[in-house]
Design an enzyme around this catalytic site. Sequence first.
Site, PDB file in Angstrom:
ATOM      1  N   ASP A  38       0.862  -1.081   0.005  1.00  0.00           N
ATOM      2  CA  ASP A  38       0.076  -0.083   0.046  1.00  0.00           C
ATOM      3  C   ASP A  38       0.909   1.125   0.341  1.00  0.00           C
ATOM      4  O   ASP A  38       1.539   1.622   1.028  1.00  0.00           O
ATOM      5  CB  ASP A  38      -0.995  -0.006   1.145  1.00  0.00           C
ATOM      6  N   ASN A  40      -0.286   4.451  -0.570  1.00  0.00           N
ATOM      7  CA  ASN A  40      -0.717   5.900  -0.295  1.00  0.00           C
ATOM      8  C   ASN A  40      -1.495   5.788   1.272  1.00  0.00           C
ATOM      9  O   ASN A  40      -1.867   6.822   1.603  1.00  0.00           O
ATOM     10  CB  ASN A  40      -1.938   6.356  -1.181  1.00  0.00           C
ATOM     11  N   ASP A  42      -4.004   3.847   2.524  1.00  0.00           N
ATOM     12  CA  ASP A  42      -5.349   3.753   2.908  1.00  0.00           C
ATOM     13  C   ASP A  42      -5.751   2.514   3.176  1.00  0.00           C
ATOM     14  O   ASP A  42      -6.790   2.054   3.185  1.00  0.00           O
ATOM     15  CB  ASP A  42      -6.041   4.140   1.546  1.00  0.00           C
ATOM     16  N   ASP A  46      -1.697  -1.120  -3.708  1.00  0.00           N
ATOM     17  CA  ASP A  46      -1.924  -0.283  -5.302  1.00  0.00           C
ATOM     18  C   ASP A  46      -0.871  -0.345  -6.469  1.00  0.00           C
ATOM     19  O   ASP A  46       0.192  -0.835  -5.849  1.00  0.00           O
ATOM     20  CB  ASP A  46      -2.217   1.331  -4.546  1.00  0.00           C
ATOM     21  N   ASP A 115      -4.260  -9.939 -16.241  1.00  0.00           N
ATOM     22  CA  ASP A 115      -5.205 -10.913 -15.881  1.00  0.00           C
ATOM     23  C   ASP A 115      -6.606 -10.577 -16.602  1.00  0.00           C
ATOM     24  O   ASP A 115      -6.905  -9.535 -16.398  1.00  0.00           O
ATOM     25  CB  ASP A 115      -5.510 -11.015 -14.384  1.00  0.00           C
ATOM     26  N   ASP A 215      -8.574 -15.909 -17.313  1.00  0.00           N
ATOM     27  CA  ASP A 215      -9.349 -16.328 -16.089  1.00  0.00           C
ATOM     28  C   ASP A 215     -10.418 -17.318 -16.768  1.00  0.00           C
ATOM     29  O   ASP A 215     -11.108 -17.013 -17.861  1.00  0.00           O
ATOM     30  CB  ASP A 215      -9.945 -15.238 -15.558  1.00  0.00           C
ATOM     31  N   GLU A 271      -6.175 -20.326 -17.311  1.00  0.00           N
ATOM     32  CA  GLU A 271      -6.596 -20.979 -16.395  1.00  0.00           C
ATOM     33  C   GLU A 271      -7.542 -22.130 -16.530  1.00  0.00           C
ATOM     34  O   GLU A 271      -8.856 -21.975 -17.033  1.00  0.00           O
ATOM     35  CB  GLU A 271      -7.194 -20.020 -15.340  1.00  0.00           C
ATOM     36  N   HIS A 345      -3.872 -17.210  -5.511  1.00  0.00           N
ATOM     37  CA  HIS A 345      -4.654 -16.337  -5.029  1.00  0.00           C
ATOM     38  C   HIS A 345      -6.028 -17.209  -4.500  1.00  0.00           C
ATOM     39  O   HIS A 345      -6.912 -16.783  -3.571  1.00  0.00           O
ATOM     40  CB  HIS A 345      -5.115 -14.930  -5.698  1.00  0.00           C
ATOM     41  N   ASP A 346      -6.174 -18.257  -5.306  1.00  0.00           N
ATOM     42  CA  ASP A 346      -7.206 -19.073  -4.820  1.00  0.00           C
ATOM     43  C   ASP A 346      -7.040 -20.377  -4.188  1.00  0.00           C
ATOM     44  O   ASP A 346      -7.633 -21.185  -3.848  1.00  0.00           O
ATOM     45  CB  ASP A 346      -7.720 -19.691  -6.246  1.00  0.00           C
TER      46      ASP A 346
HETATM   47  O1  TEU Z   1     -11.243 -18.724 -10.725  1.00  0.00           O
HETATM   48  C1  TEU Z   1     -11.825 -19.916 -11.309  1.00  0.00           C
HETATM   49  C2  TEU Z   1     -11.792 -21.222 -10.614  1.00  0.00           C
HETATM   50  O2  TEU Z   1     -12.386 -22.209 -11.432  1.00  0.00           O
HETATM   51  C3  TEU Z   1     -10.946 -21.346  -9.575  1.00  0.00           C
HETATM   52  O3  TEU Z   1      -9.920 -21.180  -9.340  1.00  0.00           O
HETATM   53  C4  TEU Z   1     -12.395 -21.208  -8.472  1.00  0.00           C
HETATM   54  O4  TEU Z   1     -11.851 -19.989  -7.877  1.00  0.00           O
HETATM   55  C5  TEU Z   1     -12.086 -22.024  -7.093  1.00  0.00           C
HETATM   56  O5  TEU Z   1     -11.868 -23.302  -7.623  1.00  0.00           O
HETATM   57  C6  TEU Z   1     -13.041 -21.813  -6.203  1.00  0.00           C
HETATM   58  O6  TEU Z   1     -13.339 -22.942  -5.466  1.00  0.00           O
HETATM   59  C7  TEU Z   1     -10.953 -17.791 -11.333  1.00  0.00           C
HETATM   60  C8  TEU Z   1      -9.914 -16.764 -10.293  1.00  0.00           C
HETATM   61  O7  TEU Z   1      -8.853 -17.085 -10.327  1.00  0.00           O
HETATM   62  C9  TEU Z   1     -10.892 -16.665  -9.094  1.00  0.00           C
HETATM   63  O8  TEU Z   1     -10.215 -15.698  -8.017  1.00  0.00           O
HETATM   64  C10 TEU Z   1     -12.228 -15.791  -9.209  1.00  0.00           C
HETATM   65  O9  TEU Z   1     -12.992 -15.927  -8.326  1.00  0.00           O
HETATM   66  C11 TEU Z   1     -12.980 -16.720 -10.560  1.00  0.00           C
HETATM   67  O10 TEU Z   1     -12.263 -17.131 -11.629  1.00  0.00           O
HETATM   68  C12 TEU Z   1     -14.128 -15.892 -10.935  1.00  0.00           C
HETATM   69  O11 TEU Z   1     -13.457 -14.853 -11.739  1.00  0.00           O
HETATM   70 CA    CA Z   2      -3.389   2.131  -1.329  1.00  0.00          CA
END
Ligand code: TEU
Ligand code: CA
Length: 574
Positions: A38, A40, A42, A46, A115, A215, A271, A345-346
């Site tokens: 971060d 700035n 908040d 960013d 992305d 995605d 993905e 991130h998932d």
């Molecule tokens: O993810 C799609 C997806 O099929 C999975 O990774 C899903 O988020 C996970 O299996 C849930 O159990 C992509 C993105 O990476 C994810 O962050 C988003 O939420 C999703 O698409 C919708 O855009």
């Molecule tokens: Ca910020």
Amino acid sequence: MNLKNVIVYIYKEEIMQEIVKWWKKAVVYQIYPRSFYDYNGDGIGDLKGITQKLSYLKNLGVDAIWISPYNKSPNADNGYDVSDYYDIMDEFGTLADFDELSEKAHALGIRLIMDLVINHTSDEHPWFAESRKSKDNPYRDYYFWREGKDGPPSDAINMFGGSAWLYDGTTDEYCYHLFTKKQIDLNWDNPAVPEEVANICKFWIARGVDGFRIDCANLLGKDVSFPSVGGGADAIKKRDALIFNNPKSHDYYRYLNEKVFSVYDVPAFGECSQITLDEAALYSAPERREISGIIQFEHVKIDDGPNGEKWVDIPCDPKKLKAAFSKWQTGLEGRGWNCLYLDNHDQPRLISRFGDDKEYREMSGKAFATMLLTLKGTPFIYQGTEIGMTNLSLTYDEIDDCEVKMVIEENERTHAISPEALLRAINKRGRDNARTPMQWSDEKNAGFTAGETPWFKINPNYKDINVKESLAREDSLFYYYKRAIAFRREEDVFSLGSFREILSEHPQAFVYERALGKKRALVLINLTKEPCAATSDEFTAYADGKILLGNYADPPKAAKRIELRPFEALVMIQ
Ligand code: TEU
Ligand code: CA
């Protein structure tokens, strides 16, 4: 070398550069901007925060960064719900901030991967605002609208549980959504949609984007009869069989490839959850001119339940982990391209999931770093993994993830499992584990923000686990990653060589050989905290070789029998 040889050499090098695309040798670092840094104050990460930390990434040695969505978004799913593809999310800054990031990253030799969230848009996107107005609106067919007699048009379910149909009173019809009800699926059969997306790609390429992560890549093609899933215990399996890998997606990628990817020579990594080897080869075979690489899911489903259930407490079996990687390494050899990852991130943090986040936190982190950087494919390192960040325990009140919130809501309706058991599963498998702010230092708010309140809880272990600590210690996980990235760059055998598993039946050790021309490398990784031995006549060929990397100070010598300590990893080259 005489002059003629020099010229032939330069010429050959140029041809090689052309044949071997940069992204086949690159190591990518994934940034989840909200939680990275971060600038700035908040409380929200960013773009300027990313720019600020470019020298850190340069020091680590990565070639490119994939930035999770930064487009304008009401943040129902932290940016995976875009309301304007041509602008930046308010919290993340401005287009000028993006240009600055692009310029400074490129000056350091770091490429940018965007992305591309194109399976759906936000319900606040102007296309959807138009689409819902009337049945004859020009944007009506950007999405899927269906009549429902006494309720939804079908029993189709979304990815997070619950109906995939959202009722809209304006026209008394339902629209289709696979994720939250603020993410409405786009109709790719409408030629206007691929055209819009090609234009979006061109806009960002002109601003410096060097490649894309797509995605939900194998979800774009839809069976527009939206068939029934039956509602039984196998409903999830049925849903997945119906929605993933519709062959129409290939047409869309051939179009995007012709209009964008091959014109600008940029890679696109798809993905692809629930994808088969054959489908993956169809998507990523260069001669088919679709996409460049596959982000498959097999290894992150080894702890799912027998019916594909995610919210269960099943340990990760190292044999399954090995088998999943082996299958994809050999299965795509010569006919497609893998992307490699162990978390993102998932997913939960890899050390907590596959390794040991207590006694062997760094040791297991190094073991998996070895794996990530010595397999064939484009490796993706998720932010914080290079310093060994771990899962955390959240209470119901602290949960942020929209997926988990929908799962809780569904469970309140069905009472399928007790709230305690559900919370245990959430803390084990939930996406929030990966989304806590990056731990930069042991100072206030882990050095993530100078403001009072970070947008999301900081993992309480930040006093011990942080970048500052890692950078100050020579034997840290950070420097191990740095070394592994550096030797991968030097030795093409790791990026381009073939893969062959040795001792595939071994219950603990993942052992494989990589080969490119005469060059050979041997990798041994104990995936468990119990010591073990690996025995093979093949190891003796490395007796005169060099140890490139090992996570213990006194690595064992190459011999027929090699003893491996807890999470010991070893890379040897002939
Ligand atoms: O993810 C799609 C997806 O099929 C999975 O990774 C899903 O988020 C996970 O299996 C849930 O159990 C992509 C993105 O990476 C994810 O962050 C988003 O939420 C999703 O698409 C919708 O855009
Ligand atoms: Ca910020």
